[in-house]
Design a protein around this motif. Structure first.
Motif, PDB file in Angstrom:
ATOM      1  N   ALA A 274       0.786  -1.059   0.068  1.00 32.99           N
ATOM      2  CA  ALA A 274       0.001  -0.029   0.026  1.00 32.99           C
ATOM      3  C   ALA A 274       0.709   1.373  -0.012  1.00 32.99           C
ATOM      4  CB  ALA A 274      -0.987  -0.095   1.093  1.00 32.99           C
ATOM      5  N   GLU A 275       1.930   1.166   0.905  1.00 31.36           N
ATOM      6  CA  GLU A 275       3.105   2.276   0.930  1.00 31.36           C
ATOM      7  C   GLU A 275       3.507   2.567  -0.522  1.00 31.36           C
ATOM      8  OE1 GLU A 275       5.561   1.562   3.822  1.00 31.36           O
ATOM      9  OE2 GLU A 275       3.985   1.710   5.517  1.00 31.36           O
ATOM     10  N   VAL A 276       3.897   1.731  -1.284  1.00 33.45           N
ATOM     11  CA  VAL A 276       4.499   1.985  -2.426  1.00 33.45           C
ATOM     12  C   VAL A 276       3.523   2.384  -3.666  1.00 33.45           C
ATOM     13  CG1 VAL A 276       5.506   0.561  -4.336  1.00 33.45           C
ATOM     14  CG2 VAL A 276       6.392   0.158  -2.092  1.00 33.45           C
ATOM     15  N   ALA A 280       4.058   6.173  -5.316  1.00 36.18           N
ATOM     16  CA  ALA A 280       4.154   6.032  -6.568  1.00 36.18           C
ATOM     17  C   ALA A 280       3.000   6.994  -7.288  1.00 36.18           C
ATOM     18  CB  ALA A 280       3.855   4.690  -7.340  1.00 36.18           C
ATOM     19  N   ALA A 281       1.761   6.899  -6.633  1.00 41.02           N
ATOM     20  CA  ALA A 281       0.951   7.955  -7.182  1.00 41.02           C
ATOM     21  C   ALA A 281       0.989   9.334  -6.732  1.00 41.02           C
ATOM     22  CB  ALA A 281      -0.476   7.638  -6.564  1.00 41.02           C
ATOM     23  N   LYS A 282       1.782   9.388  -5.539  1.00 39.68           N
ATOM     24  CA  LYS A 282       2.149  10.712  -5.290  1.00 39.68           C
ATOM     25  C   LYS A 282       3.107  11.634  -6.074  1.00 39.68           C
ATOM     26  CE  LYS A 282       4.028  13.322  -1.177  1.00 39.68           C
ATOM     27  NZ  LYS A 282       4.529  13.007   0.152  1.00 39.68           N
ATOM     28  N   ILE A 288       9.785   1.732  -5.428  1.00 35.57           N
ATOM     29  CA  ILE A 288      10.126   0.695  -4.979  1.00 35.57           C
ATOM     30  C   ILE A 288      10.342   0.725  -3.522  1.00 35.57           C
ATOM     31  CG2 ILE A 288      12.486   1.226  -5.716  1.00 35.57           C
ATOM     32  CD1 ILE A 288      12.957  -1.771  -6.293  1.00 35.57           C
ATOM     33  N   ALA A 289      10.222  -0.397  -2.795  1.00 32.49           N
ATOM     34  CA  ALA A 289      10.631  -0.477  -1.302  1.00 32.49           C
ATOM     35  C   ALA A 289      10.853  -1.979  -0.742  1.00 32.49           C
ATOM     36  CB  ALA A 289       9.458  -0.039  -0.635  1.00 32.49           C
ATOM     37  N   TYR A 290      11.648  -2.120  -0.007  1.00 36.28           N
ATOM     38  CA  TYR A 290      12.134  -3.321   0.567  1.00 36.28           C
ATOM     39  C   TYR A 290      11.798  -3.516   2.065  1.00 36.28           C
ATOM     40  CZ  TYR A 290      15.144  -3.090  -3.487  1.00 36.28           C
ATOM     41  OH  TYR A 290      15.496  -2.916  -4.744  1.00 36.28           O
ATOM     42  N   GLU A 291      11.570  -4.720   2.534  1.00 36.73           N
ATOM     43  CA  GLU A 291      10.898  -4.758   4.104  1.00 36.73           C
ATOM     44  C   GLU A 291      11.406  -6.349   4.427  1.00 36.73           C
ATOM     45  OE1 GLU A 291       7.084  -4.614   6.912  1.00 36.73           O
ATOM     46  OE2 GLU A 291       6.965  -4.822   4.856  1.00 36.73           O
ATOM     47  N   SER A 292      12.078  -6.480   5.647  1.00 41.96           N
ATOM     48  CA  SER A 292      12.270  -7.819   6.409  1.00 41.96           C
ATOM     49  C   SER A 292      11.052  -8.260   7.034  1.00 41.96           C
ATOM     50  CB  SER A 292      13.387  -7.786   7.269  1.00 41.96           C
ATOM     51  OG  SER A 292      14.681  -7.428   6.244  1.00 41.96           O
ATOM     52  N   LEU A 293      10.737  -9.767   6.668  1.00 41.48           N
ATOM     53  CA  LEU A 293       9.572 -10.117   7.369  1.00 41.48           C
ATOM     54  C   LEU A 293      10.033 -11.546   8.106  1.00 41.48           C
ATOM     55  CD1 LEU A 293       6.984 -10.062   4.465  1.00 41.48           C
ATOM     56  CD2 LEU A 293       7.230  -8.476   6.082  1.00 41.48           C
ATOM     57  N   SER A 294       9.440 -11.875   9.201  1.00 39.64           N
ATOM     58  CA  SER A 294       9.492 -13.056   9.541  1.00 39.64           C
ATOM     59  C   SER A 294       8.256 -13.843   9.289  1.00 39.64           C
ATOM     60  CB  SER A 294       9.512 -12.955  11.162  1.00 39.64           C
ATOM     61  OG  SER A 294      10.988 -12.247  11.870  1.00 39.64           O
ATOM     62  N   GLU A 311       7.424  -3.112  -5.875  1.00 44.19           N
ATOM     63  CA  GLU A 311       7.614  -1.993  -7.107  1.00 44.19           C
ATOM     64  C   GLU A 311       6.403  -1.740  -7.796  1.00 44.19           C
ATOM     65  OE1 GLU A 311      11.025  -2.688  -9.381  1.00 44.19           O
ATOM     66  OE2 GLU A 311      10.477  -4.873  -9.752  1.00 44.19           O
ATOM     67  N   THR A 312       6.309  -0.454  -8.521  1.00 51.62           N
ATOM     68  CA  THR A 312       5.547  -0.392  -9.450  1.00 51.62           C
ATOM     69  C   THR A 312       6.210   0.007 -10.658  1.00 51.62           C
ATOM     70  OG1 THR A 312       5.483   1.930  -8.891  1.00 51.62           O
ATOM     71  CG2 THR A 312       3.740   0.539  -7.849  1.00 51.62           C
ATOM     72  N   GLY A 313       5.432  -0.469 -11.903  1.00 48.90           N
ATOM     73  CA  GLY A 313       6.218  -0.253 -13.121  1.00 48.90           C
ATOM     74  C   GLY A 313       5.129  -0.390 -14.156  1.00 48.90           C
ATOM     75  N   LEU A 314       5.040   0.395 -15.060  1.00 53.72           N
ATOM     76  CA  LEU A 314       4.074   0.575 -16.074  1.00 53.72           C
ATOM     77  C   LEU A 314       2.728   0.268 -15.494  1.00 53.72           C
ATOM     78  CD1 LEU A 314       5.749  -1.945 -18.755  1.00 53.72           C
ATOM     79  CD2 LEU A 314       5.773   0.612 -18.612  1.00 53.72           C
ATOM     80  N   GLY A 315       2.523   1.025 -14.387  1.00 52.39           N
ATOM     81  CA  GLY A 315       1.137   1.067 -13.726  1.00 52.39           C
ATOM     82  C   GLY A 315       0.752  -0.161 -12.960  1.00 52.39           C
ATOM     83  N   LYS A 316       1.548  -1.197 -12.838  1.00 56.55           N
ATOM     84  CA  LYS A 316       1.331  -2.461 -12.247  1.00 56.55           C
ATOM     85  C   LYS A 316       2.027  -2.661 -10.991  1.00 56.55           C
ATOM     86  CE  LYS A 316      -0.016  -5.028 -16.483  1.00 56.55           C
ATOM     87  NZ  LYS A 316      -0.037  -6.395 -17.194  1.00 56.55           N
ATOM     88  N   LEU A 317       1.899  -3.382 -10.115  1.00 57.46           N
ATOM     89  CA  LEU A 317       2.433  -3.595  -8.878  1.00 57.46           C
ATOM     90  C   LEU A 317       3.197  -5.094  -8.820  1.00 57.46           C
ATOM     91  CD1 LEU A 317       3.147  -3.031  -5.733  1.00 57.46           C
ATOM     92  CD2 LEU A 317       1.121  -4.313  -5.055  1.00 57.46           C
ATOM     93  N   ASN A 318       4.326  -5.087  -8.606  1.00 54.01           N
ATOM     94  CA  ASN A 318       5.114  -6.329  -8.701  1.00 54.01           C
ATOM     95  C   ASN A 318       5.861  -6.645  -7.417  1.00 54.01           C
ATOM     96  OD1 ASN A 318       6.250  -8.826  -9.445  1.00 54.01           O
ATOM     97  ND2 ASN A 318       8.197  -7.420 -10.289  1.00 54.01           N
ATOM     98  N   VAL A 319       5.536  -7.860  -6.581  1.00 53.76           N
ATOM     99  CA  VAL A 319       6.020  -8.230  -5.105  1.00 53.76           C
ATOM    100  C   VAL A 319       6.601  -9.509  -5.266  1.00 53.76           C
ATOM    101  CG1 VAL A 319       5.245  -8.583  -2.959  1.00 53.76           C
ATOM    102  CG2 VAL A 319       3.912  -7.007  -4.299  1.00 53.76           C
TER     103      VAL A 319
END
Length: 446
Positions: A274-276, A280-282, A288-294, A311-319
């Motif tokens: 959601a943050e990415v 991107a809209a702003k 693009i952003a990174y996060e560590s998860l357990s 990350e977003t690219g060409l209007g799409k979200l890629n995770v």
């Protein structure tokens, strides 16, 4: 002039008549094979590989030794001749004869296609296992002294089949009948990726078929030479499975493996996504952003660290997700380290396009595995050439480029009483490169 074949006429190219015919005598278009012969001499590669094959032939009736046959076939692959049929004429090529250690005398010839084909179809599973193990040992012996850590990059590739080969099966993902070879590369601190193992697999093999056995043998060889070495396994999401993670942890390997997405992971990364998207809209662009998860999958005994990249690219979200055990690194650094595995795709491309590892057209599966190992051996020889070219603009060149610049040099071969002379083209732009490489690979001659 040899009148057995008609000359080829090229009108309108000159005021004089221009014609061509294949009657030049002792000439070659592959003078650079001498460098590959020198690389083989340095490693004793083909000699040691030949020792791994049991020869069932009657020694009294053998004209071409296993070592001669392997050398001829591997050097032909290096020169760009993918088919054993080519050897029906190449068997008398003076550069190939010299590279194979044969004298240039009247009637001297290497093996023709039927003999090579009998070799390819005569190996058994024990021969292939010993060949693969010896090839890995030789490659690991070439790692720099004092190596403290290595990265093992593993990936599969598709090898489309167009005949009725054993175990060629239809793969729905690739939409073709194929094999799925598994390739393993090792990289030390010098950054050079070296092919250390190649395994042919049926067309429907899952990602991990053959992987753990391959890793076990290579890890044992690495630790035999470097007892305290740190080893990291790096691979894409097809290998991010519990049995691979467990193997790494039990064998003392570090790991950075892609992890397929699933609803549980997406739930953990929903805030990052959601943050990415909002950022991107702003800014009206990509973000693009990174996060560590357990995270703990249902088959995992405990939680493991996972990096999420959104990350977003060409209007799409890629995770994307990566499971790892690296310590004291940011999520971004870990993910960028994982991305380094992409360079292996260039090495695989070299194998497929320039060394014809996809030429698995024999009917027998074991014969095709043998062909894959022949291409792997050719790759090892070119690695010696690349290392010798360190400091030049060809140090990282693709094999096809090295073949064009170094191997494909024409020469007129003249036999004299006490020496054999290869007269190279005076106008060749490869002169400087040849002299540089000669000084590196033939130091006793300088």
């Amino acid at each position: 002039m040899n009148h057995s074949t008609p000359a080829l006429s090229f009108p309108l190219l000159s005021r004089k008549e221009v014609s061509a015919n294949f009657d030049g005598g002792e000439m070659t278009s592959d003078a650079g094979l001498l460098f590959l012969a020198q690389a083989d001499r340095k490693l004793r590669l083909i000699e040691q590989l030949a020792d791994q094959i049991v020869d069932p032939r009657d020694p009294a009736k053998v004209r071409h030794s296993l070592e001669d046959l392997l050398r001829e076939r591997i050097f032909a692959l290096c020169a760009g001749y993918e088919d054993a049929n080519d050897l029906d004429t190449l068997k008398s090529d003076p550069a190939l004869l010299l590279a194979c250690g044969k004298p240039l005398r009247e009637g001297e010839a290497l093996a023709s296609q039927p003999t090579i084909s009998r070799l390819e179809n005569g190996v058994d599973s024990k021969d292939l296992f010993c060949l693969a193990h010896e090839l890995a040992r030789i490659v690991i012996a070439q790692l720099p002294n004092g190596t403290k850590s290595v990265v093992l990059d593993v990936d599969a590739t598709v090898d489309p089949c167009h005949g009725q080969q054993e175990l060629e099966l239809f793969n729905g993902y690739y939409d073709t009948h194929c094999y799925l070879p598994l390739l393993l590369h090792v990289s030390a601190e010098d950054g050079r990726q070296r092919l250390v193992s190649a395994l042919l697999r049926p067309g429907t093999a899952s990602s991990t078929v053959g992987l753990l056995g391959m890793l076990s043998r290579v890890v044992a060889l690495l630790r035999a030479r470097f007892p305290q070495i740190a080893i990291t396994l790096r691979a894409d999401g097809g290998f991010g499975q519990e049995k691979v993670l467990t193997f790494c942890e039990q064998a003392g390997l570090s790991y950075v493996l892609g992890l397929p997405s699933n609803p549980c992971l997406r739930a953990l990364s929903v805030e990052l996504e959601a943050e990415v998207v909002a950022f991107a809209a702003k800014i009206g662009g990509d973000a693009i952003a990174y996060e560590s998860l357990s995270y703990q999958a249902g088959t995992w005994p405990s939680e493991r660290e996972v990096v999420c990249k959104a990350e977003t690219g060409l209007g799409k979200l890629n995770v994307r997700y990566v499971v790892h055990d690296r310590q004291n690194e940011t999520a971004e650094d870990t993910y960028l380290y994982y991305c380094g595995r992409g360079d292996q795709e260039n090495r695989i491309k070299d194998m497929k396009l320039d060394l014809f590892s996809g030429r698995t057209s024999c009917h027998r599966f074991l014969a095709n595995q043998f062909r894959l190992l022949l291409s792997a051996a050719a790759c090892v020889l070119f690695t010696v050439i690349q290392e010798a070219l360190s400091g030049t603009n060809l140090a990282g060149a693709q094999i096809g480029t090295l073949r064009l610049r170094l191997i494909k040099v024409g020469a007129r071969v003249v036999r004299r009483c006490r020496r054999i002379c290869l007269h190279l083209p005076t106008s060749s732009p490869s002169q400087r490169l040849w002299r540089f490489l000669h000084a590196k690979l033939v130091p006793e001659a300088t």
